[in-house]
Write a protein that holds these residues in place. Structure first.
Motif, short mmCIF file in Angstrom:
data_model
loop_
_atom_site.label_atom_id
_atom_site.label_comp_id
_atom_site.label_asym_id
_atom_site.label_seq_id
_atom_site.Cartn_x
_atom_site.Cartn_y
_atom_site.Cartn_z
N GLU A 232 5.07 -27.95 6.59
CA GLU A 232 4.50 -28.93 7.51
C GLU A 232 3.12 -29.37 7.03
OE1 GLU A 232 3.17 -29.14 12.17
OE2 GLU A 232 4.88 -27.87 11.66
N LYS A 233 2.33 -28.40 6.56
CA LYS A 233 0.98 -28.71 6.06
C LYS A 233 1.05 -29.57 4.81
CE LYS A 233 -2.04 -25.09 7.81
NZ LYS A 233 -2.99 -24.01 7.44
N ASN A 234 2.00 -29.24 3.92
CA ASN A 234 2.15 -30.00 2.68
C ASN A 234 2.59 -31.43 2.97
OD1 ASN A 234 1.44 -27.82 1.11
ND2 ASN A 234 3.55 -27.16 0.74
N ALA A 235 3.44 -31.59 4.00
CA ALA A 235 3.93 -32.92 4.37
C ALA A 235 2.80 -33.80 4.92
CB ALA A 235 5.05 -32.80 5.40
N GLU A 236 1.84 -33.14 5.56
CA GLU A 236 0.72 -33.88 6.15
C GLU A 236 -0.28 -34.34 5.10
OE1 GLU A 236 -0.93 -31.20 8.97
OE2 GLU A 236 0.69 -31.47 10.44
N GLN A 237 -0.32 -33.64 3.96
CA GLN A 237 -1.26 -34.00 2.90
C GLN A 237 -0.66 -35.07 2.01
OE1 GLN A 237 -2.08 -30.35 0.88
NE2 GLN A 237 -3.44 -29.57 2.48
N PRO A 238 -1.38 -36.16 1.73
CA PRO A 238 -0.85 -37.21 0.85
C PRO A 238 -0.74 -36.70 -0.58
CG PRO A 238 -3.15 -37.61 1.36
CD PRO A 238 -2.72 -36.47 2.22
#
Length: 253
Positions: A232-238
């Motif tokens: 989820e955190k990786n998905a939020e980071q461009p």
């Protein structure tokens, strides 16, 4: 409903063996399948269903970034819990439960900080300025704290939940959690009262194989939750490419 493979695994691990019938707690009646040779047999279909339910809740807690404190001080469970909780990067208590662990958490944190202070003293040279007797006293204090509290060094705030093996033995932990409204996940044998436990997992809490299969399932659920959080955190980071393009657009403006 859990499938047959799950139930067979529980059966092979001896999860179904309860206590002597004369030692039972009547509140466990809904989870008991039958009596055999004076021993209560736990309904493994209910165990499997309850374990699934508990694991789903544990996964959500881990995904939210909160901690689950594992508690098991009985000989046949402590090493198993230390192994699986440690692998899931969760705090655990496998020595004596420190009175006020939850209800007096600030004091417990102060004790943990003493360990860090000793470590800093050894790094910055202050430890060497102490006399031989003082160093011995400091080392003894550090070793005692490490044994009892070393596994909760990274627990800087109250846990979101407790996972307990044997609620009868760990009654003080149960009492403190109830007082503070902290959810309790627990392996509950036929001699224990399940009424105050939020997530009851009816199971043999004395046999090491039984403890291992249940605690491993809980730890695996937590690991899955941590993985969910990471994704989820990786998905939020461009992505680097998208970030570069965004920066380029900002410069053109």
């Amino acid at each position: 409903m859990a499938n047959q493979v799950e139930v067979k695994s529980l059966l092979d691990a001896g999860v179904h063996f309860g206590h002597l019938t004369r030692k039972w707690d009547p509140n466990m009646a809904p989870y008991i399948y039958m009596e055999r040779n004076g021993i209560h047999i736990i309904n493994l279909y209910k165990t499997a269903a309850k374990l699934d339910e508990a694991c789903e809740a544990l996964r959500k807690i881990a995904a939210s970034g909160r901690k689950v404190l594992f508690v098991a001080t009985k000989k046949q469970a402590k090493d198993i819990v230390a192994k699986h909780a440690g692998e899931a990067n969760m705090p655990y208590i496998t020595e004596r439960w420190p009175g006020g662990m939850l209800t007096n958490f600030v004091t417990i944190r102060k004790a943990v900080k003493k360990m860090a202070l000793v470590d800093r003293m050894k790094k910055d040279g202050r430890y060497e300025t102490l006399s031989k007797k003082e160093r011995l006293q400091v080392d003894r204090m550090r070793d005692k704290l490490e044994k009892n509290l070393g596994s909760i060094v990274d627990m800087t705030r109250m846990p979101a939940a407790l996972f307990i093996v044997d609620t009868v033995r760990e009654h003080i932990a149960v009492k403190e959690a109830l007082k503070l409204g902290i959810p309790i996940f627990a392996m509950v044998d036929t001699n224990a009262n399940p009424r105050n436990i939020d997530y009851v997992i009816p199971a043999n809490d004395d046999a090491s194989k039984s403890v291992d299969i249940v605690v491993k399932a809980a730890a695996d659920a937590i690991k899955a939750g941590l993985e969910d959080r990471k994704k989820e955190k990786n998905a939020e980071q461009p992505s680097p490419k998208a970030a570069k393009k965004e920066a380029s657009n900002e410069e053109e403006e």
